[in-house]
Design a protein around this motif. Structure first.
Motif, short mmCIF file in Angstrom:
data_model
loop_
_atom_site.label_atom_id
_atom_site.label_comp_id
_atom_site.label_asym_id
_atom_site.label_seq_id
_atom_site.Cartn_x
_atom_site.Cartn_y
_atom_site.Cartn_z
N GLU A 1 106.20 56.92 31.28
CA GLU A 1 105.87 56.91 32.55
C GLU A 1 104.66 57.05 33.09
OE1 GLU A 1 109.45 59.86 33.84
OE2 GLU A 1 108.12 61.00 33.34
N LYS A 2 103.23 57.65 32.40
CA LYS A 2 102.53 57.37 32.85
C LYS A 2 101.94 55.57 32.79
CE LYS A 2 100.83 62.07 31.56
NZ LYS A 2 100.66 62.82 30.72
N THR B 1 95.84 42.84 40.65
CA THR B 1 95.78 41.48 40.96
C THR B 1 96.49 41.03 41.41
OG1 THR B 1 96.00 42.28 38.39
CG2 THR B 1 96.26 39.91 39.07
N HIS B 2 97.91 40.81 42.43
CA HIS B 2 98.77 40.32 42.72
C HIS B 2 98.51 40.82 44.67
CE1 HIS B 2 100.13 39.60 39.41
NE2 HIS B 2 100.60 38.65 39.03
N SER C 1 100.56 50.70 34.56
CA SER C 1 101.00 49.09 34.72
C SER C 1 101.19 48.27 35.84
CB SER C 1 102.46 48.46 33.37
OG SER C 1 102.71 47.49 33.44
N ASP C 2 101.90 49.26 36.47
CA ASP C 2 102.07 48.64 37.89
C ASP C 2 100.58 49.15 38.61
OD1 ASP C 2 105.16 48.70 37.75
OD2 ASP C 2 105.90 50.63 37.91
N ILE C 3 100.12 49.77 38.96
CA ILE C 3 99.11 49.77 39.42
C ILE C 3 98.04 48.21 39.14
CG2 ILE C 3 96.64 51.09 40.14
CD1 ILE C 3 98.50 53.83 39.67
#
Length: 98
Positions: free
Chosen positions: A45-46, A58-59, A51-53
């Motif tokens: 989860e960490k 980036t986008h 990764s999501d952040i």
């Protein structure tokens, strides 16, 4: 809602927090809750959150201007609710302080 109405006096909150008799008790309870939460979060989860952040950062430029009026209104409504709740919370501390 006007920006003026949403403005929150964080210095006032900080003063109330620092000078409250319950600050130490609240801090200990919050620390315990944070430790408990950290203990329940898996490494997967960490890593996923990191990764999501990174992906969002980036986008972000691509999607920055694509917010609809509905989303903006919804965010304003949510911020107004949060501000109202924080003011009520502050008033509770003010009453205890007086």
């Amino acid at each position: 809602m006007a920006n003026k109405e949403q403005k929150f006096d964080w210095e006032e909150l900080k003063d109330i927090w620092v000078n409250s008799a319950q600050t130490k008790k609240i801090h200990i309870q919050m620390s315990g809750l944070l430790d408990e939460l950290k203990g329940k979060v898996s490494q997967f989860e960490k890593d996923s959150i990191k990764s999501d952040i990174a992906t969002l950062k980036t986008h972000w430029v691509q999607f920055k201007g694509m917010t609809s009026q509905f989303e903006k209104d919804s965010i304003n409504k949510d911020m107004a609710r949060i501000t109202t709740l924080l003011r009520k919370f502050l008033n509770l501390f003010k009453r205890d302080k007086e």
